[in-house]
Structures are given as C-alpha cells and as structure tokens.
Design a protein around this motif. Sequence first.
Motif, PDB file in Angstrom:
ATOM      1  N   ASP A 116       0.801  -1.226   0.000  1.00 56.79           N
ATOM      2  CA  ASP A 116       0.000   0.000   0.000  1.00 56.79           C
ATOM      3  C   ASP A 116       0.836   1.278   0.000  1.00 56.79           C
ATOM      4  N   LEU A 117       1.964   1.291  -0.737  1.00 61.14           N
ATOM      5  CA  LEU A 117       2.732   2.532  -0.841  1.00 61.14           C
ATOM      6  C   LEU A 117       1.915   3.623  -1.539  1.00 61.14           C
ATOM      7  N   LYS A 118       1.135   3.238  -2.537  1.00 59.09           N
ATOM      8  CA  LYS A 118       0.299   4.224  -3.231  1.00 59.09           C
ATOM      9  C   LYS A 118      -0.673   4.884  -2.262  1.00 59.09           C
ATOM     10  N   SER A 119      -1.181   4.105  -1.315  1.00 59.10           N
ATOM     11  CA  SER A 119      -2.102   4.666  -0.327  1.00 59.10           C
ATOM     12  C   SER A 119      -1.402   5.675   0.573  1.00 59.10           C
ATOM     13  N   VAL A 120      -0.150   5.383   0.945  1.00 60.49           N
ATOM     14  CA  VAL A 120       0.620   6.327   1.760  1.00 60.49           C
ATOM     15  C   VAL A 120       0.849   7.625   0.996  1.00 60.49           C
ATOM     16  N   ASN A 121       1.233   7.507  -0.292  1.00 54.77           N
ATOM     17  CA  ASN A 121       1.444   8.703  -1.111  1.00 54.77           C
ATOM     18  C   ASN A 121       0.169   9.515  -1.257  1.00 54.77           C
ATOM     19  N   ALA A 122      -0.958   8.813  -1.456  1.00 51.55           N
ATOM     20  CA  ALA A 122      -2.231   9.508  -1.654  1.00 51.55           C
ATOM     21  C   ALA A 122      -2.712  10.181  -0.376  1.00 51.55           C
ATOM     22  N   SER A 123      -2.492   9.549   0.761  1.00 52.39           N
ATOM     23  CA  SER A 123      -3.003  10.070   2.028  1.00 52.39           C
ATOM     24  C   SER A 123      -2.116  11.157   2.622  1.00 52.39           C
ATOM     25  N   PHE A 124      -0.786  10.996   2.492  1.00 53.58           N
ATOM     26  CA  PHE A 124       0.134  11.891   3.203  1.00 53.58           C
ATOM     27  C   PHE A 124       1.101  12.638   2.296  1.00 53.58           C
ATOM     28  N   GLY A 125       1.100  12.327   0.998  1.00 57.30           N
ATOM     29  CA  GLY A 125       1.973  13.019   0.062  1.00 57.30           C
ATOM     30  C   GLY A 125       3.219  12.198  -0.265  1.00 57.30           C
ATOM     31  N   PRO A 126       3.804  12.442  -1.470  1.00 57.56           N
ATOM     32  CA  PRO A 126       4.989  11.703  -1.903  1.00 57.56           C
ATOM     33  C   PRO A 126       6.174  11.772  -0.942  1.00 57.56           C
ATOM     34  N   PRO A 127       6.445  12.918  -0.279  1.00 49.99           N
ATOM     35  CA  PRO A 127       7.561  12.911   0.673  1.00 49.99           C
ATOM     36  C   PRO A 127       7.388  11.879   1.789  1.00 49.99           C
ATOM     37  N   GLY A 129       5.819   9.092   1.367  1.00 51.71           N
ATOM     38  CA  GLY A 129       6.104   7.818   0.736  1.00 51.71           C
ATOM     39  C   GLY A 129       7.600   7.522   0.746  1.00 51.71           C
ATOM     40  N   ASP A 130       8.406   8.554   0.496  1.00 54.48           N
ATOM     41  CA  ASP A 130       9.863   8.379   0.566  1.00 54.48           C
ATOM     42  C   ASP A 130      10.302   8.016   1.983  1.00 54.48           C
ATOM     43  N   GLN A 131       9.668   8.656   2.971  1.00 52.31           N
ATOM     44  CA  GLN A 131      10.007   8.331   4.363  1.00 52.31           C
ATOM     45  C   GLN A 131       9.646   6.881   4.688  1.00 52.31           C
ATOM     46  N   ALA A 132       8.510   6.439   4.157  1.00 50.08           N
ATOM     47  CA  ALA A 132       8.084   5.053   4.399  1.00 50.08           C
ATOM     48  C   ALA A 132       9.098   4.082   3.790  1.00 50.08           C
ATOM     49  N   ILE A 133       9.592   4.384   2.586  1.00 48.08           N
ATOM     50  CA  ILE A 133      10.600   3.531   1.948  1.00 48.08           C
ATOM     51  C   ILE A 133      11.870   3.486   2.793  1.00 48.08           C
ATOM     52  N   CYS A 134      12.276   4.632   3.329  1.00 48.03           N
ATOM     53  CA  CYS A 134      13.473   4.680   4.172  1.00 48.03           C
ATOM     54  C   CYS A 134      13.274   3.899   5.460  1.00 48.03           C
ATOM     55  N   ARG A 135      12.071   3.936   5.999  1.00 52.39           N
ATOM     56  CA  ARG A 135      11.800   3.178   7.223  1.00 52.39           C
ATOM     57  C   ARG A 135      11.890   1.668   6.957  1.00 52.39           C
ATOM     58  N   LEU A 136      11.357   1.245   5.823  1.00 47.84           N
ATOM     59  CA  LEU A 136      11.445  -0.181   5.495  1.00 47.84           C
ATOM     60  C   LEU A 136      12.898  -0.570   5.214  1.00 47.84           C
ATOM     61  N   ALA A 137      13.669   0.352   4.641  1.00 45.30           N
ATOM     62  CA  ALA A 137      15.094   0.083   4.412  1.00 45.30           C
ATOM     63  C   ALA A 137      15.813  -0.157   5.730  1.00 45.30           C
ATOM     64  N   ARG A 138      15.466   0.624   6.754  1.00 37.37           N
ATOM     65  CA  ARG A 138      16.058   0.430   8.087  1.00 37.37           C
ATOM     66  C   ARG A 138      15.685  -0.943   8.641  1.00 37.37           C
ATOM     67  N   VAL A 139      14.467  -1.367   8.369  1.00 34.53           N
ATOM     68  CA  VAL A 139      14.016  -2.675   8.857  1.00 34.53           C
ATOM     69  C   VAL A 139      14.817  -3.796   8.213  1.00 34.53           C
ATOM     70  N   ILE A 140      14.969  -3.729   6.900  1.00 35.74           N
ATOM     71  CA  ILE A 140      15.612  -4.841   6.199  1.00 35.74           C
ATOM     72  C   ILE A 140      17.097  -4.926   6.512  1.00 35.74           C
ATOM     73  N   ARG A 141      17.668  -3.830   6.988  1.00 36.41           N
ATOM     74  CA  ARG A 141      19.104  -3.845   7.295  1.00 36.41           C
ATOM     75  C   ARG A 141      19.426  -4.772   8.465  1.00 36.41           C
ATOM     76  N   SER A 193       1.270   2.651  10.291  1.00 35.02           N
ATOM     77  CA  SER A 193       2.097   1.461  10.379  1.00 35.02           C
ATOM     78  C   SER A 193       2.482   1.017   8.973  1.00 35.02           C
ATOM     79  N   ILE A 194       3.635   0.419   8.877  1.00 33.82           N
ATOM     80  CA  ILE A 194       4.114  -0.072   7.587  1.00 33.82           C
ATOM     81  C   ILE A 194       3.972  -1.589   7.557  1.00 33.82           C
ATOM     82  N   SER A 195       3.443  -2.087   6.461  1.00 35.35           N
ATOM     83  CA  SER A 195       3.353  -3.533   6.289  1.00 35.35           C
ATOM     84  C   SER A 195       4.081  -3.911   4.997  1.00 35.35           C
ATOM     85  N   ALA A 196       4.492  -5.151   4.923  1.00 31.25           N
ATOM     86  CA  ALA A 196       5.247  -5.595   3.758  1.00 31.25           C
ATOM     87  C   ALA A 196       5.027  -7.079   3.535  1.00 31.25           C
TER      88      ALA A 196
END
Length: 226
Positions: A116-127, A129-141, A193-196
């Motif tokens: 649901d990245l598109k939902s994050v972008n639609a609800s809170f704006g593209p920036p 969405g970038d923050q959400a991607i960075c948060r998931l990057a921290r998780v996968i590390r 919350s972020i899900s994957a």
Amino acid sequence: SQLLPRLMQEEREPVAMVFSPLSYMGSNLGYMVYDVEHVVGAVLPSLLLLMATSLTSISLRAKVQSYANVVERMSVHDPLTGLHNRRGMQQLMPPVFERAKADRLPFAVVVCDMDDLKSVNASFGPPSGDQAICRLARVIRVLEQHGLTCIHISGDEFVALGIPTNGETAETLLNCLRENLAQMNASERWLCSISASMGAYVAVPSGEMRLEEMLLRADNDMYAEK
C-alpha cells in the motif's frame, strides 16, 4: 645503499647531503635528498620549481582519485536509502554466489515489497512515501547482521542476498525481518504502520543453478504470501 649510492662511495672530502621533507596540503609525502655541491647557483631555483610542479601534480591526482571514488560509490548506492542499488547487486553478488557454489555453502535470497505505498502517497503526500521507503530500508538492514547484503531494487522493492553467517534458514531470516518490522511499528510513532510482503529462498546452489533462479523462487514465495 640503493637510494643514495653516493654515500657508499669512499670520498676524500666530506660530503654534504640535504634531506628535505616533502609536505604538501598537510600531507607528508616523504623526503628529497640532494647533494649541496650540485644544486648551487641557477640549478637550485630550477630544482625547486620542479619539486613544486611535481607536488601539485601529486595533489591533483589524489583529488581526482578521491572524486572518482565518490562517483563510484554513488553509482552503486541508492541516494534515498543508502543501500546498494541494482548495479551494486550486479557487481557484488556474482562472486559471492560463485563462492557459495564452490564451497558448498547455503546462499540466501530474501525479497520484501511494501504494501500500500500508493495509499501512503495519496493520504500523506509523496515525501511521506519516501520516508516510508526509508523506514522499510532500516528494517531490512537487520539482515546485515546475518551476513546478507541489502539492496534497494526500485520503488518499494527490496532484496537481501548472501551467505548466511550461521547457516540460517529461510524461515529464520523471515521471522527476524517480521519481528524487526513489528518492533519498529510498535516503538516508533509515525503517520501509519508499515506492512510488507516477504519471501525467501535458501539453498546450496548446484553447479547449474543461477542467481536469477533463486531470485525467482524467493519472488514466488513472496507472491504466495501476498
């Protein structure tokens, strides 16, 4: 005896040698040694000019190499997450995969796509969405602790590959990733919350197996979860 053969020769008269430290831009580059007898008069200015030109050339070469190193690092890393990018994966992983084959070691592939990245972008704006991607990057590390290299493929797609440090199974790696994601959502307040969706494949690659095949099997595992 090799650098200063003059000093190894027998002389009737004392020999005066001058040792000049070579320092430039705060760096000590070594020493220059010359015979006072042969650098008097007009020779000395020419010698000093030659030294200055050489030091400037060394400095410029060092700067060019430094810039080249920065450019090379940028070319294999994703500027948003700081993880390796697809080009970095293509450079780093084939030798590791071949080592797993040669030494009969398990090789792991873990794939992870944000939901649901598109939902994050639609609800809170593209920036956001970038923050959400960075948060998931921290998780996968977290998988770096298990010997894997984390890659940001594109958008919301991630993959971690490598030889597990302690022979971890696919389920062990997925559980670690899920637990880290749940912990971040619980402990760090954010917009949502972020899900994957995740999938993994771990096996000792045979002589005919290719890395692309292992990536495909991990993808199939992830899509089954989706």
